[in-house]
Design an enzyme around this catalytic site. Structure first.
Site, short mmCIF file in Angstrom:
data_model
loop_
_atom_site.label_atom_id
_atom_site.label_comp_id
_atom_site.label_asym_id
_atom_site.label_seq_id
_atom_site.Cartn_x
_atom_site.Cartn_y
_atom_site.Cartn_z
N GLU A 7 -11.38 -1.87 2.15
CA GLU A 7 -12.63 -2.44 2.64
C GLU A 7 -12.58 -3.95 2.48
OE1 GLU A 7 -15.60 -2.19 -1.21
OE2 GLU A 7 -15.28 -0.35 -0.07
N SER A 20 5.30 -0.91 -8.36
CA SER A 20 3.88 -0.60 -8.48
C SER A 20 3.25 -1.45 -9.60
CB SER A 20 3.68 0.90 -8.71
OG SER A 20 2.34 1.27 -8.62
N HIS A 58 1.49 -1.19 -3.03
CA HIS A 58 0.95 -0.11 -2.19
C HIS A 58 0.06 -0.74 -1.10
CE1 HIS A 58 2.29 2.93 -5.10
NE2 HIS A 58 1.74 2.19 -6.05
#
Length: 273
Positions: A146, A128, A170
């Site tokens: 988006e 991460s 992720h």
């Protein structure tokens, strides 16, 4: 001692800690009986991180774990932290905030010890936030799920252990293709690497292999013929033409030097040599 840098294991986050533990097993296999430093520096509240990894690695036979945490940057000059790293075989950066890693240990004795460890063959792993910080320039903030808006991206210096790339994590789970395209549009000479959860790339030399349950996305902007990243007003949707995308899964390989996916590319290069 070795004259070759050690492996990097760069994980997209949420790696399996209870079942097959494929990625953590690979870390444990590479460490062997050596000491693994669990660096929880990325977290503002590190309680529980070390315990979770201690339990997960113990089930894999790796029990020589110690925690490294830096509350304030000034602590990086304390002897007690240097002692943690002195005989380490590897360092594992946990998740949290990648800016916390770079701001707390960047250009400190701790960072230099980690670089020295890697240079002499030691393992460096990160998940991460600990994945994002591996590159020279890291993605620090940007909208997910988006299309990328010009100006909606914050980048900062990383640790620079893997040059000429920028890493996002992720990846599919948080819909981050837009912001990785935005990062590559700003600097097309770097490869964008997006890594899904419970998925990792294992970098050895100029190549990496993919392990885990998800995919790794490679965004190559070297052939882009048009981008509005410099001309468009802020909040305008990003436009890019002729960007190249590779999608890799478990067992696939990628040649970072040549920008070519697949085992065959690496094998042919070795044959040619």
């Amino acid at each position: 001692m070795t004259d070759q840098a050690g492996p990097l294991i760069i994980i997209g986050g949420h790696e399996d800690k209870k079942d097959d533990r494929l990625i953590l097993k690979h870390v444990a296999d590479l460490i062997g009986d050596g000491k693994l430093v669990i660096a929880t520096v990325a977290s503002h509240e590190p309680e529980g991180y070390f315990d979770a990894y201690q339990q997960a690695f113990a089930a894999l036979g790796a029990t020589n774990l110690v925690e490294l945490y830096v509350n304030e940057r000034g602590e990086t000059r304390e002897e007690r932290l240097a002692e943690i790293l002195q005989d380490a075989a590897g360092v594992f950066f946990t998740g949290g905030d990648q800016l916390r890693i770079s701001s707390q240990i960047g250009d400190t004795p701790i960072e230099r010890m980690i670089r020295d460890l890697h240079a002499r063959g030691g393992l460096i792993a990160g998940t991460s936030a600990g994945a994002s910080v591996m590159s020279e320039t890291m993605l620090a903030k940007g909208s997910s799920s988006e299309s990328h808006r010009v100006g909606d991206l914050h980048m900062a210096p990383g640790l620079g252990l893997l040059p000429n790339v920028i890493i996002d994590q992720h990846f599919a789970e948080r819909g981050r293709i837009g912001r990785l395209l935005g990062a590559v549009a700003q600097n097309p000479r770097v490869l964008g690497i997006g890594i899904d959860e419970d998925t990792a790339i294992v970098v050895e030399g100029c190549c990496f292999g993919v392990i885990g349950a998800g995919a790794v996305y490679i965004v190559d902007g070297s052939g882009v013929t048009h981008s509005n990243i410099a001309e468009a007003r802020p909040e305008r949707t990003l436009s890019m033409h002729d960007v190249r995308l590779h999608v890799l899964s478990d067992g696939d390989r990628f040649d970072l030097k040549r920008g070519i996916p697949g085992v065959a590319a690496t094998q042919s290069e070795e044959t040619a040599d």
